[in-house]
Motif scaffolding. Sequence first.
Motif, mmCIF file in Angstrom:
data_model
loop_
_atom_site.group_PDB
_atom_site.id
_atom_site.type_symbol
_atom_site.label_atom_id
_atom_site.label_comp_id
_atom_site.label_asym_id
_atom_site.label_seq_id
_atom_site.Cartn_x
_atom_site.Cartn_y
_atom_site.Cartn_z
ATOM 1 N N TRP A 24 0.832 -1.210 0.000
ATOM 2 C CA TRP A 24 0.000 0.000 0.000
ATOM 3 C C TRP A 24 0.860 1.250 0.000
ATOM 4 C CZ3 TRP A 24 -5.135 -0.408 -0.725
ATOM 5 C CH2 TRP A 24 -5.755 -1.641 -0.453
ATOM 6 N N VAL A 25 0.399 2.266 -0.712
ATOM 7 C CA VAL A 25 1.065 3.578 -0.718
ATOM 8 C C VAL A 25 0.003 4.621 -0.402
ATOM 9 C CG1 VAL A 25 2.374 5.250 -2.085
ATOM 10 C CG2 VAL A 25 2.647 2.804 -2.546
ATOM 11 N N ILE A 26 0.268 5.495 0.559
ATOM 12 C CA ILE A 26 -0.655 6.605 0.844
ATOM 13 C C ILE A 26 0.089 7.901 0.565
ATOM 14 C CG2 ILE A 26 -2.022 7.797 2.611
ATOM 15 C CD1 ILE A 26 -2.293 5.155 4.090
ATOM 16 N N GLN A 68 2.963 10.543 10.516
ATOM 17 C CA GLN A 68 2.811 9.423 11.457
ATOM 18 C C GLN A 68 1.332 9.170 11.749
ATOM 19 O OE1 GLN A 68 5.140 9.700 15.098
ATOM 20 N NE2 GLN A 68 3.838 8.165 16.060
ATOM 21 N N PHE A 69 0.542 10.236 11.796
ATOM 22 C CA PHE A 69 -0.895 10.110 12.043
ATOM 23 C C PHE A 69 -1.535 9.252 10.944
ATOM 24 C CE2 PHE A 69 -5.328 11.285 11.941
ATOM 25 C CZ PHE A 69 -5.660 11.511 13.263
ATOM 26 N N MET A 70 -1.131 9.498 9.691
ATOM 27 C CA MET A 70 -1.639 8.719 8.556
ATOM 28 C C MET A 70 -1.297 7.241 8.733
ATOM 29 S SD MET A 70 -3.551 9.899 6.384
ATOM 30 C CE MET A 70 -3.989 10.668 4.901
ATOM 31 N N ARG A 71 -0.080 6.980 9.182
ATOM 32 C CA ARG A 71 0.346 5.591 9.408
ATOM 33 C C ARG A 71 -0.469 4.956 10.534
ATOM 34 N NH1 ARG A 71 4.175 2.016 8.146
ATOM 35 N NH2 ARG A 71 5.224 3.315 6.599
ATOM 36 N N ALA A 78 -3.727 3.973 9.276
ATOM 37 C CA ALA A 78 -3.631 2.762 8.449
ATOM 38 C C ALA A 78 -3.599 1.514 9.335
ATOM 39 C CB ALA A 78 -2.385 2.824 7.570
ATOM 40 N N TYR A 79 -2.906 1.596 10.470
ATOM 41 C CA TYR A 79 -2.891 0.455 11.400
ATOM 42 C C TYR A 79 -4.294 0.216 11.965
ATOM 43 C CZ TYR A 79 2.259 0.865 11.392
ATOM 44 O OH TYR A 79 3.573 0.920 11.023
ATOM 45 N N LYS A 80 -4.955 1.319 12.330
ATOM 46 C CA LYS A 80 -6.284 1.198 12.937
ATOM 47 C C LYS A 80 -7.293 0.602 11.953
ATOM 48 C CE LYS A 80 -9.752 3.732 15.527
ATOM 49 N NZ LYS A 80 -9.736 3.552 16.951
ATOM 50 N N SER A 81 -7.126 0.939 10.663
ATOM 51 C CA SER A 81 -8.080 0.472 9.651
ATOM 52 C C SER A 81 -7.762 -0.945 9.175
ATOM 53 C CB SER A 81 -8.035 1.393 8.434
ATOM 54 O OG SER A 81 -6.797 1.223 7.759
ATOM 55 N N ALA A 82 -6.669 -1.530 9.703
ATOM 56 C CA ALA A 82 -6.209 -2.867 9.291
ATOM 57 C C ALA A 82 -5.783 -2.898 7.817
ATOM 58 C CB ALA A 82 -7.269 -3.935 9.566
ATOM 59 N N LEU A 83 -5.396 -1.748 7.295
ATOM 60 C CA LEU A 83 -4.824 -1.706 5.947
ATOM 61 C C LEU A 83 -3.516 -2.513 5.989
ATOM 62 C CD1 LEU A 83 -5.359 -0.074 3.214
ATOM 63 C CD2 LEU A 83 -3.577 1.463 3.989
ATOM 64 N N GLU A 128 6.522 -2.261 6.807
ATOM 65 C CA GLU A 128 7.012 -1.952 5.457
ATOM 66 C C GLU A 128 6.013 -2.292 4.350
ATOM 67 O OE1 GLU A 128 8.168 -5.406 7.333
ATOM 68 O OE2 GLU A 128 9.085 -3.465 7.734
ATOM 69 N N GLN A 129 4.861 -2.849 4.751
ATOM 70 C CA GLN A 129 3.819 -3.088 3.744
ATOM 71 C C GLN A 129 3.170 -1.757 3.307
ATOM 72 O OE1 GLN A 129 0.657 -5.797 4.937
ATOM 73 N NE2 GLN A 129 -0.278 -5.731 2.909
ATOM 74 N N LEU A 130 3.389 -0.707 4.115
ATOM 75 C CA LEU A 130 2.842 0.619 3.786
ATOM 76 C C LEU A 130 3.980 1.613 3.561
ATOM 77 C CD1 LEU A 130 0.650 2.898 3.677
ATOM 78 C CD2 LEU A 130 0.935 3.095 6.143
#
Length: 626
Positions: free
Chosen positions: A181-183, A195-198, A201-206, A213-215
């Motif tokens: 994934w790339v945001i 960091q907030f975006m990351r 992403a953790y909270k959304s289970a992305l 490193e998957q994001l």
Amino acid sequence: MANPSLPKSGGDPGITPLSPSHIQQSDTDQVQSGPSFVVVVAIDFGTTSSGYAYAFTKEPECIHTMRRWEGGDPGVSNQKTPTTILLTPDRKFHSFGYAARDFYHDLDPSESKHWLYLEKFKMKLHTTANLSIDTEIHAANGKRVKALDIFAYALAFFKEQALKELSDQTGSEFDNSNVRWVITVPAIWKMPAKQFMREAAYKSALVSRENPEQLIIALEPEAASIYCRKLRLHQMVDLGTQTTQNGFSPNENMGSGMTQGDRYVVMDCGGGTVDLTVHQIRLPEGHLKELYKASGGPYGSIGVDYEFEKLLCKIFGQDFIDQFKIKRPAAWVDLMIAFESRKRAAAPDRTNPLNINLPFSFIDYYKKFRGHSVDHALRKSNVDFVKWSSQGMLRMTPDAMNNLFKPTIDHIIQHLTELFEKPEVSDIKFLFLVGGFAESALLQQAVQNMLRGRSRIIIPHDVGLTILKGAVLFGLDPSVIKVRRSPLTYGVGVLNRFVEGKHPPEKLLIKDGTRWCTDVFDTFIAADQSVALGEMVKRSYTPAKPSQQIIVIHVYCSEKESVGFISEPGVRKCGTLRLDVSGTESSAPRREIQTLMKFGDTEIRAMAVDVSTGRTVKASIDFLSH
């Protein structure tokens, strides 16, 4: 071995004043080990509109942009969907994009005031000074919700859409672990916002926290730059010549347009921010080097909406507009949509007026609120370039519309002018205009007038999707940008031996007969300093007590390039470096924890090793205030 370190006052670990060392890794070390992904999916999470695109690693040249969305707007043809979210009255996710907007619009006003509708919320991450996990944002009805929840809902929505599309493409259930994934985020965002975006992403289970490193976080103008350097002639418009003839301008034969060492500026004009990056290309590989730190500001197209709102307040009164937004939130949204399509029709040479539909409930509510008609308000206001038309519309002269653009465009041009005066920003061959706002003829003209032919102004054909496509390319090869410039100066506070005449007397600390100078700023990296990808900043730290389990070191930053002390004006605490040394106890009399920090990436990372045992120490660097 460096001098033994001393515990600093206040329980901070003593910091060994090792000489700064930068380790340059060879390019071969950078091949990201770990799982190989089948597909890269990029999410362009914009202030006003969002979308995703993807490419399979086996066919990197073939970038797919997401399927068409239901419910597009008249006059706005785009693969992206509005960045709008609707939550039910009990705060559960309901819908995103056009679906959210249409459902909210169709609710009865008595009902709609209980639903939570959110738009343009991304700017909150740019404007909040001490951003934290608990930062809140306001829905259209005035209720507050946690920003992290909203961002996580949006990312979960895109995850579901993309995986569904990939499953349909491949004919079987597509597994999220096969996706990188790339945001995308603005380059001018500070570390807390990235960091907030990351965290969202953790909270959304992305992706999971165990597999960071998957994001990849991509910077919007960088992504655009990666895409622009590959453009062929038929994929762009040169504002100077205004030609694309079967991909061949009569006076040019430029292949891909780029030659060795070319320097260019990418100006990403979005809904919320305008972001500028200065790059130089290294051929044949097409590697990029940043020449000047990212710059820009909150000068996106929503500034024009804000001016329109100010104009309405001037005509109908701030008190009425504030009430109307809370009491009839769906009608307010309708009004802004009507304005949006007229905003896109604004042009420098336009002569006929622009009509904006006023929702019936605006006219109705105004009469109840004031006791006289909208028509009356327009007649008695001293705004003479906005009239009332009998069809129930606000009629604006082209000049009136152009005036709404002026403050925002003036900011952009002022910024661009200052950027081009910097010594690092000379001999710029091209200026690429990208992002949704780049489609504005008024903005294009202003940029042309400012540059006066100093650089060629290039606009890619699919200007609104440039960032999305570039972000996919970045996800396929994150090492394409070899050198970046640090946006800030980063460092920590240390004790140094006190030197008479050099150090200020008020910084003197005498401990066990030794004279120390406190609050010395140990610079990891300076603002606008070049950092190569994979370059490490290395420091050694020692636990103050052998039994210490966790070392916490405060990280400071400043916009200034050279900083002497952490107490100087403009220096602020911006993060914490945590070294978890539990389980690494050893018989060595003094434990040295060697910390390596990477500043050459889009995010700052830290790693650490216990020198005596060679074991890895869990290291993290945290920029969100708690």
